[in-house]
Design a protein around this motif. Structure first.
Motif, PDB file in Angstrom:
ATOM      1  N   GLU A  20      -1.126  -6.134  -6.657  1.00 65.47           N
ATOM      2  CA  GLU A  20      -0.876  -5.237  -5.420  1.00 65.47           C
ATOM      3  C   GLU A  20      -2.163  -4.276  -5.624  1.00 65.47           C
ATOM      4  OE1 GLU A  20       2.539  -2.793  -3.185  1.00 65.47           O
ATOM      5  OE2 GLU A  20       2.611  -3.161  -5.227  1.00 65.47           O
ATOM      6  N   ALA A  76       7.569 -10.711  -4.296  1.00 63.82           N
ATOM      7  CA  ALA A  76       7.852 -10.987  -2.709  1.00 63.82           C
ATOM      8  C   ALA A  76       9.242 -10.477  -2.629  1.00 63.82           C
ATOM      9  CB  ALA A  76       7.757 -12.319  -2.702  1.00 63.82           C
ATOM     10  N   TRP A  88       0.873  -2.997   7.933  1.00 67.67           N
ATOM     11  CA  TRP A  88      -0.485  -3.415   8.067  1.00 67.67           C
ATOM     12  C   TRP A  88      -0.694  -3.929   9.120  1.00 67.67           C
ATOM     13  CZ3 TRP A  88      -3.857  -1.816   4.610  1.00 67.67           C
ATOM     14  CH2 TRP A  88      -3.323  -1.507   3.349  1.00 67.67           C
ATOM     15  N   TYR A 112      -1.989  -7.477  -1.198  1.00 66.55           N
ATOM     16  CA  TYR A 112      -2.490  -8.217  -2.372  1.00 66.55           C
ATOM     17  C   TYR A 112      -3.776  -8.824  -2.386  1.00 66.55           C
ATOM     18  CZ  TYR A 112       2.359  -7.408  -3.411  1.00 66.55           C
ATOM     19  OH  TYR A 112       3.666  -6.756  -3.613  1.00 66.55           O
ATOM     20  N   GLN A 126      -0.057  -0.526  -1.903  1.00 63.49           N
ATOM     21  CA  GLN A 126       1.286  -0.668  -0.696  1.00 63.49           C
ATOM     22  C   GLN A 126       1.103  -2.096  -0.111  1.00 63.49           C
ATOM     23  OE1 GLN A 126      -0.167   3.138   1.244  1.00 63.49           O
ATOM     24  NE2 GLN A 126       1.929   3.903   1.009  1.00 63.49           N
ATOM     25  N   LYS A 127       1.850  -3.150  -1.065  1.00 62.65           N
ATOM     26  CA  LYS A 127       1.832  -4.465  -0.239  1.00 62.65           C
ATOM     27  C   LYS A 127       0.715  -5.176   0.172  1.00 62.65           C
ATOM     28  CE  LYS A 127       6.718  -3.033   0.956  1.00 62.65           C
ATOM     29  NZ  LYS A 127       7.841  -3.156   1.966  1.00 62.65           N
ATOM     30  N   GLU A 160       4.438  -6.712   7.171  1.00 63.30           N
ATOM     31  CA  GLU A 160       4.804  -6.112   5.855  1.00 63.30           C
ATOM     32  C   GLU A 160       3.705  -5.863   4.639  1.00 63.30           C
ATOM     33  OE1 GLU A 160       9.111  -6.506   4.644  1.00 63.30           O
ATOM     34  OE2 GLU A 160       9.412  -6.715   7.072  1.00 63.30           O
ATOM     35  N   HIS A 161       3.591  -7.302   4.258  1.00 62.02           N
ATOM     36  CA  HIS A 161       2.719  -7.594   3.126  1.00 62.02           C
ATOM     37  C   HIS A 161       1.482  -8.493   3.880  1.00 62.02           C
ATOM     38  CE1 HIS A 161       6.944  -7.384   2.058  1.00 62.02           C
ATOM     39  NE2 HIS A 161       6.259  -7.258   0.891  1.00 62.02           N
ATOM     40  N   LYS A 194       6.562 -10.893   7.924  1.00 60.21           N
ATOM     41  CA  LYS A 194       6.766 -10.320   6.798  1.00 60.21           C
ATOM     42  C   LYS A 194       5.437 -10.239   5.839  1.00 60.21           C
ATOM     43  CE  LYS A 194      11.828 -10.790   6.194  1.00 60.21           C
ATOM     44  NZ  LYS A 194      12.834 -11.362   5.435  1.00 60.21           N
ATOM     45  N   TRP A 195       4.937 -11.460   5.997  1.00 53.74           N
ATOM     46  CA  TRP A 195       3.544 -11.783   5.251  1.00 53.74           C
ATOM     47  C   TRP A 195       2.683 -12.565   6.178  1.00 53.74           C
ATOM     48  CZ3 TRP A 195       2.888 -11.061  -0.102  1.00 53.74           C
ATOM     49  CH2 TRP A 195       3.883 -10.766  -0.928  1.00 53.74           C
TER      50      TRP A 195
END
Length: 384
Positions: free
Chosen positions: A347, A384, A127, A353, A350-351, A140-141, A3-4
């Motif tokens: 941001e 988040a 990503w 950061y 698009q996700k 995703e992020h 996710k991250w």
């Protein structure tokens, strides 16, 4: 797929990771990619090397969410003299152990991957982070939290020096402090001052000379505390020209300054005959065997056995080598200075950061320090 992914495991990356793991996600959903094998490696190795004993920042600045966490930690483990001065600056060893314990509480090491990123792209809404090993990891992020101390800033004369074996930069991870002889320390900021003070206390060191271009600049913080809140930030956010924001940031920073307390400690070493200051421009450097001879702009000649450069890091964007082509490829918005233009949420696109120096056009002059890490973690966790 994660996710991250956080690229960078320094104070900023660890602060964000700690916040996400405690409030938003599970360990299996997070990956931290860093060039070193353990969290905050560059920070811990550099501060230990230069002999820092207390931080410049106050007790409420650390990686935990609760601002009073470090104060409670000091009481719980009964640290002697845990804080110093009016702003209650914490002991370095206590700050570092508190950070480690915070990360151990959420098992950050289980999310750790040692590696070097060389590319980033977006494919089908995901990503993809590429490493030098050709491994590609999806998320995703992504948070870009790379540090600024990876590229030492060398003085212009350094490239022309004939023999550099006794001239080393303190930001070079391989640099080892000398144990004897006469030493030059080039620089006038906090790193140079801590380093010179540490060397001056070594019994086998004959003498230490701080070579600096300007008189010591005394400031207890690297920017006015008003930049931590609305006192100055309200006007900063009203400025929509990023060239003007960059100018405000540059003017706000007390670059090359030292605290009044550290200055007093240096003066004590001068009085003891262990340390001296020399202010001026260095014009010539000659190295022969174990002797470094320098000539200053006033004609004065000085000699030593070792020169340690405490001239800071290059004024470049973190991850510039691989990030610049990514910016062009993805058409990421940047200010004239080349740094990211991001939303208040930090941001970029698009996700994707940013944190640390990459976030300073939004966070302001404190973005690179521990207070900036806390602000960044707040904003990213909220989204988040």
């Amino acid at each position: 797929m994660y996710k991250w992914i956080i690229i960078g495991g320094g104070i900023h990356g660890c602060c964000i990771a700690n916040r996400l793991l405690k409030e938003k996600i599970c360990r299996k959903d997070l990956l931290i990619i860093d060039a070193y094998p353990e969290p905050m490696h560059v920070w811990r190795s550099l501060t230990e090397k230069i002999g820092m004993d207390y931080l410049r920042s106050p007790s409420v600045h650390h990686i935990a969410q609760d601002p009073f966490s470090l104060k409670e930690y000091a009481h719980k483990f009964d640290y002697a003299q845990p804080f110093k001065g009016r702003y209650r600056r914490p002991r370095l060893d206590m700050f570092n152990q508190h950070s480690i314990d915070e990360m151990d509480e959420v098992n950050v090491r289980e999310c750790w991957k040692q590696g070097i990123v060389n590319w980033l792209k977006r494919s089908d809404g995901v990503w993809e982070v590429s490493l030098f090993t050709n491994e590609v990891i999806q998320a995703e992020h992504v948070v870009l939290a790379m540090g600024v101390n990876r590229k030492p800033q060398y003085p212009q004369w350094f490239s022309g020096a004939e023999d550099k074996k006794h001239i080393r930069h303190i930001f070079d991870q391989e640099t080892v402090l000398p144990e004897k002889g006469d030493v030059f320390v080039l620089g006038g900021g906090m790193t140079a001052a801590h380093l010179a003070h540490t060397l001056a206390r070594k019994s086998a060191i004959n003498s230490v000379t701080i070579l600096k271009r300007h008189p010591f600049r005394i400031n207890n913080f690297d920017s006015d505390p008003g930049w931590l809140g609305p006192k100055y930030l309200r006007n900063f956010y009203e400025v929509d020209c990023y060239e003007k924001r960059r100018k405000l940031i540059q003017e706000a920073r007390h670059r090359g300054s030292i605290t009044s307390e550290l200055y007093v400690k240096l003066k004590k070493q001068v009085k003891a005959g262990r340390l001296r200051f020399y202010t001026g421009e260095l014009e010539k450097v000659k190295c022969k065997e174990d002797i470094i001879e320098i000539q200053m702009d006033d004609g004065e000649r000085l000699v030593a056995n070792t020169m340690l450069l405490a001239t800071g890091a290059k004024a470049s964007m973190p991850g510039e080598k691989w990030l610049t082509p990514v910016i062009k490829k993805l058409n990421l918005p940047c200010a004239p200075c080349g740094f990211p233009v991001v939303a208040p949420s930090l941001e970029w696109k698009q996700k994707l950061y940013v944190a640390g120096a990459l976030a300073e056009l939004e966070i302001g002059p404190t973005s690179r320090n521990i207070a900036g890490a806390r602000k960044t973690a707040d904003r990213i966790a909220q989204n988040a």
